[in-house]
Scaffold this motif. Structure first.
Motif, mmCIF file in Angstrom:
data_model
loop_
_atom_site.group_PDB
_atom_site.id
_atom_site.type_symbol
_atom_site.label_atom_id
_atom_site.label_comp_id
_atom_site.label_asym_id
_atom_site.label_seq_id
_atom_site.Cartn_x
_atom_site.Cartn_y
_atom_site.Cartn_z
ATOM 1 N N ASP A 197 39.087 40.662 45.909
ATOM 2 C CA ASP A 197 39.090 42.116 45.731
ATOM 3 C C ASP A 197 37.736 42.686 46.145
ATOM 4 O OD1 ASP A 197 39.036 44.760 44.757
ATOM 5 O OD2 ASP A 197 40.416 44.278 43.128
ATOM 6 N N PRO A 224 42.432 44.799 36.713
ATOM 7 C CA PRO A 224 41.289 45.108 37.585
ATOM 8 C C PRO A 224 40.949 46.590 37.649
ATOM 9 C CG PRO A 224 43.227 44.538 38.886
ATOM 10 C CD PRO A 224 43.563 44.217 37.466
ATOM 11 N N GLU A 225 41.963 47.470 37.630
ATOM 12 C CA GLU A 225 41.686 48.901 37.731
ATOM 13 C C GLU A 225 40.938 49.403 36.496
ATOM 14 O OE1 GLU A 225 42.077 50.300 40.623
ATOM 15 O OE2 GLU A 225 42.860 48.336 41.204
ATOM 16 N N LYS A 253 37.279 48.045 36.706
ATOM 17 C CA LYS A 253 36.468 48.742 37.703
ATOM 18 C C LYS A 253 36.110 50.153 37.242
ATOM 19 C CE LYS A 253 39.352 47.444 41.046
ATOM 20 N NZ LYS A 253 40.003 47.283 42.369
ATOM 21 N N GLU A 289 36.709 45.717 46.267
ATOM 22 C CA GLU A 289 36.198 46.809 45.431
ATOM 23 C C GLU A 289 35.340 46.273 44.281
ATOM 24 O OE1 GLU A 289 39.088 49.506 44.012
ATOM 25 O OE2 GLU A 289 39.664 50.216 46.005
ATOM 26 N N ILE A 290 35.701 45.089 43.789
ATOM 27 C CA ILE A 290 34.892 44.483 42.728
ATOM 28 C C ILE A 290 33.503 44.162 43.259
ATOM 29 C CG2 ILE A 290 34.661 42.487 41.187
ATOM 30 C CD1 ILE A 290 37.765 42.417 41.124
ATOM 31 N N ASP A 291 33.430 43.572 44.452
ATOM 32 C CA ASP A 291 32.127 43.279 45.058
ATOM 33 C C ASP A 291 31.333 44.570 45.299
ATOM 34 O OD1 ASP A 291 32.178 40.530 45.120
ATOM 35 O OD2 ASP A 291 33.148 40.432 47.068
ATOM 36 N N LEU A 306 35.983 39.965 36.370
ATOM 37 C CA LEU A 306 36.976 40.378 37.362
ATOM 38 C C LEU A 306 36.842 39.599 38.655
ATOM 39 C CD1 LEU A 306 37.008 44.263 36.962
ATOM 40 C CD2 LEU A 306 38.710 42.635 36.150
ATOM 41 N N SER A 307 35.609 39.320 39.052
ATOM 42 C CA SER A 307 35.374 38.581 40.289
ATOM 43 C C SER A 307 35.970 37.174 40.211
ATOM 44 C CB SER A 307 33.869 38.505 40.572
ATOM 45 O OG SER A 307 33.631 37.892 41.811
ATOM 46 N N LEU A 335 32.349 42.962 35.635
ATOM 47 C CA LEU A 335 32.605 42.671 37.039
ATOM 48 C C LEU A 335 32.574 41.180 37.332
ATOM 49 C CD1 LEU A 335 30.527 45.613 38.498
ATOM 50 C CD2 LEU A 335 33.015 45.401 38.539
ATOM 51 N N HIS A 377 31.450 47.404 43.567
ATOM 52 C CA HIS A 377 30.886 47.869 42.296
ATOM 53 C C HIS A 377 29.746 46.961 41.829
ATOM 54 C CE1 HIS A 377 33.606 51.162 41.495
ATOM 55 N NE2 HIS A 377 34.653 50.398 41.737
ATOM 56 N N ARG A 378 29.905 45.660 42.028
ATOM 57 C CA ARG A 378 28.826 44.726 41.643
ATOM 58 C C ARG A 378 27.571 45.010 42.463
ATOM 59 N NH1 ARG A 378 30.303 38.611 41.831
ATOM 60 N NH2 ARG A 378 28.423 38.461 40.570
#
Length: 231
Positions: free
Chosen positions: A164, A131-132, A135, A166-168, A157-158, A154, A170-171
């Motif tokens: 997570d 994930p890191e 992102k 942080e993924i949302d 990853l989602s 993303l 960035h999306r």
């Protein structure tokens, strides 16, 4: 025992054991590199740097030791100094994603975005489930206008890490840059619900709400951001 403590996240105890080993036993690059990692976690960067340099001196072909040295330079706020050891680590072990990821971070901090993008992309190809890495790559893609590629990363990853926030986040940034404001608002709010209750998220939510002309909600989000970080 020192290695077990380090893997368990007890850096303080690990550092104590590594110190005893390095004082009483023969020099080993791996031991000094692990000792450096423990010291770095404890923010004892000067000592960590010394141990990492000893590690690469004794084992010049140890990619992990070179990568540790680069990470310590990053932790010291010296991305320029981190480049050489991280490139060495990637050269020694090109199929290992970690030096490519850390190299990308260094280049990003130096505002060398095309090179950072290439490094993050290499790390992503080697470890697409991290994930890191994803992102970091998506963030650079968004800033360079490659939003479709960022969305692809993303979305994957989602699916893998649905909790997570942080993924949302960035999306949501990517979607807003494409003019999909309602969807960006939904994802900013979901990121907050997942625990990413930080000023940056509220600030970005306020921007999307303002663009939608939802002024009362904009004010609420902006106020929340100020409450979380009054300075």
């Amino acid at each position: 025992l020192a290695d077990i403590c380090l893997m368990a996240g007890d850096a303080d105890e690990a550092a104590r054991h590594y110190a005893l080993i390095t004082e009483t036993g023969p020099a080993q690059g791996r031991i000094h590199a692990n000792y450096a990692t423990a010291l770095n976690v404890l923010d004892r960067h000067t000592e960590a740097l010394e141990q990492a340099r000893i590690a690469v001196e004794f084992e010049n072909d140890n990619a992990e030791a070179w990568n540790t040295l680069g990470r310590i330079e990053l932790a010291r706020g010296e991305p320029e100094e981190a480049l050489s050891p991280l490139k060495k680590a990637a050269e020694l072990k090109p199929d290992w994603f970690a030096p490519w990821l850390d190299l990308g971070i260094s280049l990003q901090q130096l505002d060398r975005m095309p090179e950072a993008l290439a490094s993050f992309n290499e790390a992503w190809k080697l470890n697409p489930d991290d994930p890191e890495t994803g992102k970091a790559l998506a963030s650079v893609c968004i800033s360079s206008g490659q939003t479709e590629f960022a969305d692809e990363i993303l979305a994957r990853l989602s699916t893998l890490f649905p909790q997570d926030g942080e993924i949302d986040f960035h999306r949501a940034i990517s979607l807003r840059s494409q003019g999909k404001l309602e969807e960006s608002v939904r994802l900013f709010r979901r990121a907050i619900e997942m625990g990413l209750n930080v000023p940056e998220v509220h600030n970005n939510l306020a921007v999307s709400l303002f663009d939608l002309n939802l002024l009362d909600e904009t004010y609420t989000s902006a106020r929340k951001s100020i409450e979380l970080d009054p300075e």
